[in-house]
Design an enzyme around this catalytic site. Structure first.
Site, PDB file in Angstrom:
ATOM      1  N   HIS A   1       0.821  -1.207  -0.038  1.00 27.97           N
ATOM      2  CA  HIS A   1       0.068   0.010  -0.041  1.00 27.97           C
ATOM      3  C   HIS A   1       0.986   1.188   0.212  1.00 27.97           C
ATOM      4  CE1 HIS A   1       0.321  -1.003   4.303  1.00 27.97           C
ATOM      5  NE2 HIS A   1       1.182   0.172   4.318  1.00 27.97           N
TER       6      HIS A   1
HETATM    7  C1  T46 Z   1       2.563   0.494   6.911  1.00 28.10           C
HETATM    8  C2  T46 Z   1       3.532  -0.757   6.974  1.00 28.10           C
HETATM    9  C3  T46 Z   1       4.936  -0.379   7.310  1.00 28.10           C
HETATM   10  C4  T46 Z   1      -4.280  -0.904  13.454  1.00 28.10           C
HETATM   11  O1  T46 Z   1      -5.490  -0.822  14.177  1.00 28.10           O
HETATM   12  N1  T46 Z   1      -3.369   0.356  13.988  1.00 28.10           N
HETATM   13  C5  T46 Z   1      -2.290   0.669  13.522  1.00 28.10           C
HETATM   14  O2  T46 Z   1      -1.453   1.613  13.996  1.00 28.10           O
HETATM   15  C6  T46 Z   1      -1.905  -0.229  12.473  1.00 28.10           C
HETATM   16  C7  T46 Z   1      -0.388  -0.107  11.697  1.00 28.10           C
HETATM   17  C8  T46 Z   1      -2.408  -1.275  11.893  1.00 28.10           C
HETATM   18  N2  T46 Z   1      -3.587  -1.476  12.452  1.00 28.10           N
HETATM   19  C9  T46 Z   1      -4.687  -2.673  11.964  1.00 28.10           C
HETATM   20  C10 T46 Z   1      -5.044  -2.300  10.590  1.00 28.10           C
HETATM   21  C11 T46 Z   1      -5.231  -3.875  10.074  1.00 28.10           C
HETATM   22  O3  T46 Z   1      -6.319  -4.423  10.696  1.00 28.10           O
HETATM   23  O4  T46 Z   1      -3.830  -3.669  12.257  1.00 28.10           O
HETATM   24  C12 T46 Z   1      -4.028  -4.555  11.033  1.00 28.10           C
HETATM   25  C13 T46 Z   1      -2.850  -4.941  10.149  1.00 28.10           C
HETATM   26  O5  T46 Z   1      -2.615  -3.795   9.431  1.00 28.10           O
HETATM   27  P1  T46 Z   1      -1.885  -3.658   7.776  1.00 28.10           P
HETATM   28  O6  T46 Z   1      -2.740  -4.914   7.075  1.00 28.10           O
HETATM   29  O7  T46 Z   1      -2.247  -2.378   7.306  1.00 28.10           O
HETATM   30  O8  T46 Z   1      -0.374  -3.937   8.470  1.00 28.10           O
HETATM   31  P2  T46 Z   1       0.702  -4.124   7.147  1.00 28.10           P
HETATM   32  O9  T46 Z   1       1.959  -4.788   8.080  1.00 28.10           O
HETATM   33  O10 T46 Z   1       0.529  -4.615   5.954  1.00 28.10           O
HETATM   34  O11 T46 Z   1       0.989  -2.279   7.199  1.00 28.10           O
HETATM   35  C14 T46 Z   1       1.749  -1.750   8.311  1.00 28.10           C
HETATM   36  C15 T46 Z   1       1.151  -0.319   8.476  1.00 28.10           C
HETATM   37  O12 T46 Z   1      -0.266  -0.612   8.513  1.00 28.10           O
HETATM   38  C16 T46 Z   1       1.513   0.372   7.401  1.00 28.10           C
HETATM   39  O13 T46 Z   1       0.848   1.858   7.583  1.00 28.10           O
HETATM   40  O14 T46 Z   1       3.236   1.518   6.073  1.00 28.10           O
HETATM   41  O15 T46 Z   1       3.020  -1.678   8.185  1.00 28.10           O
END
Ligand code: T46
Length: 136
Positions: free
Chosen positions: A49
């Site tokens: 993303h």
């Molecule tokens: C990024 C990369 C480097 C939250 O509720 N609060 C938070 O602060 C974060 C980061 C995530 N979440 C929730 C949202 C999703 O339901 O945790 C779940 C996993 O998040 P996501 O699928 O976005 O995780 P990654 O590892 O794909 O991405 C993360 C960060 O979300 C993103 O901002 O830049 O790490």
């Protein structure tokens, strides 16, 4: 492309090493949120993303992983494996993280609170947005 490795100063004495992270000192923004990921399975890809406004610094405080970053034109790949280095990523950069080792702890400093509407999770949409930006 506005992404680069930041080297942190280690404070080393006979007890071990310490690194301090400070907004506008070695981190180029005001830190509003800190999160970290661990127990990531070996063949998993995370990220995929871009953020409309968020800036971040990614630090592998244990283990290693590979981060791929693109602005839609150029693509850079960074292997993070040192707690004394962070990867700065500006807004509007598509990124993914992979090749996590079992012991990896990836710490992330973010310039804002969590806001799902700041995410662009569709690559075609990201390309449309970044082309508009380049054309401005
Ligand atoms: C990024 C990369 C480097 C939250 O509720 N609060 C938070 O602060 C974060 C980061 C995530 N979440 C929730 C949202 C999703 O339901 O945790 C779940 C996993 O998040 P996501 O699928 O976005 O995780 P990654 O590892 O794909 O991405 C993360 C960060 O979300 C993103 O901002 O830049 O790490």
């Amino acid at each position: 492309m506005n992404t680069n490795i930041i080297s942190f100063n280690e404070i080393i004495d006979t007890r071990g090493s310490l690194i301090a992270l400070e907004a506008f000192a070695n981190i180029p923004f005001s830190i509003k949120r800190v999160y970290y990921m661990y127990n990531v399975q070996l063949n998993v890809m995370r990220g995929e993303h871009a953020h409309k406004e968020l800036q971040q610094v990614l630090i592998c405080v244990a283990g290693s992983c590979t981060v791929r970053v693109t602005d839609g034109v150029d693509c850079l790949e960074f292997k993070l494996s040192r707690p004394d280095q962070g990867l700065y990523m500006d807004r509007m950069l598509w990124h993914d993280m992979r090749y996590f080792s079992t012991e990896t702890v990836l710490l992330v400093l973010a310039s804002d609170h969590y806001n799902e509407s700041d995410y662009i999770r569709d690559y075609d949409l990201f390309m449309k947005f970044s082309k508009t930006k380049i054309g401005e």
